[in-house]
Design an enzyme around this catalytic site. Sequence first.
Site, short mmCIF file in Angstrom:
data_model
loop_
_atom_site.label_atom_id
_atom_site.label_comp_id
_atom_site.label_asym_id
_atom_site.label_seq_id
_atom_site.Cartn_x
_atom_site.Cartn_y
_atom_site.Cartn_z
N CYS A 14 1.38 -0.97 0.41
CA CYS A 14 -0.24 -0.03 0.02
C CYS A 14 0.92 1.39 0.14
O CYS A 14 -0.07 2.59 -0.23
CB CYS A 14 -0.94 -0.21 1.30
N LYS A 17 1.20 3.41 -3.21
CA LYS A 17 -0.44 4.39 -3.69
C LYS A 17 -0.40 6.12 -3.73
O LYS A 17 1.20 6.01 -3.67
CB LYS A 17 -1.05 4.53 -2.36
N ASP A 49 -14.81 5.94 2.35
CA ASP A 49 -15.07 5.00 3.38
C ASP A 49 -14.47 3.55 2.90
O ASP A 49 -14.02 3.32 0.98
CB ASP A 49 -16.27 4.71 3.43
N ASP A 50 -14.16 2.18 3.17
CA ASP A 50 -13.97 1.22 2.31
C ASP A 50 -14.15 0.44 1.12
O ASP A 50 -13.71 0.03 0.78
CB ASP A 50 -13.99 0.07 3.68
N ASP A 66 -9.08 -3.34 -4.57
CA ASP A 66 -7.32 -3.14 -4.15
C ASP A 66 -6.05 -4.14 -5.19
O ASP A 66 -6.72 -5.52 -5.08
CB ASP A 66 -7.12 -3.18 -2.57
N ASP A 89 -11.49 -4.77 3.09
CA ASP A 89 -12.36 -4.08 3.07
C ASP A 89 -13.73 -4.12 3.27
O ASP A 89 -14.57 -4.08 4.08
CB ASP A 89 -12.00 -3.27 1.57
N GLY A 137 -10.26 -12.38 -14.04
CA GLY A 137 -9.90 -11.88 -13.85
C GLY A 137 -9.25 -11.39 -14.70
O GLY A 137 -9.74 -12.11 -15.51
N ASP A 226 -10.18 0.14 8.46
CA ASP A 226 -8.80 -0.89 8.48
C ASP A 226 -7.50 0.05 8.00
O ASP A 226 -8.29 1.10 7.15
CB ASP A 226 -8.77 -2.10 7.22
#
Length: 347
Positions: A14, A17, A49-50, A66, A89, A137, A226
């Site tokens: 992360c 980002k 928000d998540d 994510d 999330d 995917g 989170d």
Amino acid sequence: MSSQIMDKSESGGCGCKIPSTMLSKILSQTAKANTVQNKKVALGFESSDDCAVYDIGEKYLLFTTDFFSPIVNDPYVFGQLAASNAVSDIFASGGIPLIANSIMAFDPEVVSAEQVSQMILGAQSVMNKLNVSIVGGHTIKNSQPLYGFSIIGEVEKPRLKKNNTAVAGDLLVMTRPIGVGIIANALKSGLIDQEDIGSSTLVKIVGDNSIGRVLSETNGVSSLTDITGFGLIGHISEMVGLGNLDAELNTDALPFYEGTESIAVSVTSPDSGVFSNIKKYAQYVDYQTDLPLAKKFLLHDPQTNGGLLFTVSPESYEASRQEWGLLCPDLTVIGKIEKGTGKIRIY
């Protein structure tokens, strides 16, 4: 030709980002372009928000995406992290993850088929444990390896938890230590090897946040999120961001991963996510004590698959503390919420 997957990662987990200041600027310039008004969208961009939340009748549909670059060289562990981080999330919203689509990118001349298989197997081990079906995917060629998921989940309407609905008088609680970004930087710089990370620490780092589903049963849990790329301070700021609350943070109570305080300064570079977070959230922070630089860095350290952060009434916490503690041994009260003006007072 294969290589260590982390070696191809410019900034891992992360921590890769986009800087939050730049992201805020982009969203402010583009938000008005979204002119579609769907009355069933119960939660979108407005609160950072998540999950996106969509009304499907008796329940809400939850949707999140994510993905990130590696923070470890072990492809199986990277897969575990990618899966646990993506479903987090859903749990942070109080819900249950149902199905997932994978998102993957790598250079086939650098990352071997065996490494990719191990990434997928690591992720599958997490999804199997959580009863999440991977249903599809998309994979592309890219110089930097990337892996993650889009996840659909659901939550009963009374159990939906948001990140900005804290109540004055609540306790501020964490479920897991922080310092994952510092560990990742130490791995990338060669200061430590993955074998230097204790097995108990590694289990926590790749662990899931399914306790969020348990927390959602309690009405006294007023807000839940989170801790990810914007660090502990960034996510506390979301909880008090409406401007009528303050958070008091007791740094003596904060749980850090073993050894991270001693290496935090030496492995943090000026172009890291730590400094980006410090700049972004400086307006919210009021230091009441001379904090060591290492602790300051850890407060802003981008977390990959970090634990949960929640606010809860003292009465509800005391009533549930023993049950929650059995499920989450690292559960720690780190502060409290008071009436205020959107500040985080750090002691």
